[in-house]
Write a protein that holds these residues in place. Structure first.
Motif: not given
Length: 92
Positions: A25-36, A40-45, A51-57
């Motif tokens: 669910a967390r991964h999906c939420a991060m991905h959807l934030m980036r998409l929608l 928004i930057t990786l650092h903001q997410i 978490r670290d921006h590499t976790t978002v990647v």
């Protein structure tokens, strides 16, 4: 919205627990934030999820792979996007 479709509380999505259902669910939420969310930057997410921006990647790559290989995940993901957009139209 992601918490509703995954039947996981927002606290658990934002938390540190690595249980599969929370992490997915967390991964999906991060991905959807980036998409929608335009611009928004990786650092903001990463900051939002504490978490670290590499976790978002990593989350984005994981979701991308699951969309290709897991039909059930794909259906849940598509349903989540559909309902987010439906909610946006209703509140606009």
């Amino acid at each position: 919205m992601t918490s509703r479709f995954y039947k996981v509380s927002a606290v658990n999505i934002l938390g540190d627990c690595r249980k599969h259902e929370y992490a997915e669910a967390r991964h999906c939420a991060m991905h959807l934030m980036r998409l929608l969310i335009p611009g928004i930057t990786l650092h903001q997410i990463a900051d939002y999820f504490k978490r670290d921006h590499t976790t978002v990647v990593y989350a984005g790559n994981r979701v991308h792979d699951m969309l290709i290989t897991d039909g059930k995940f794909r259906a849940k993901y598509d349903d989540t996007i559909y309902n987010i957009k439906k909610l946006e139209r209703a509140t606009a």
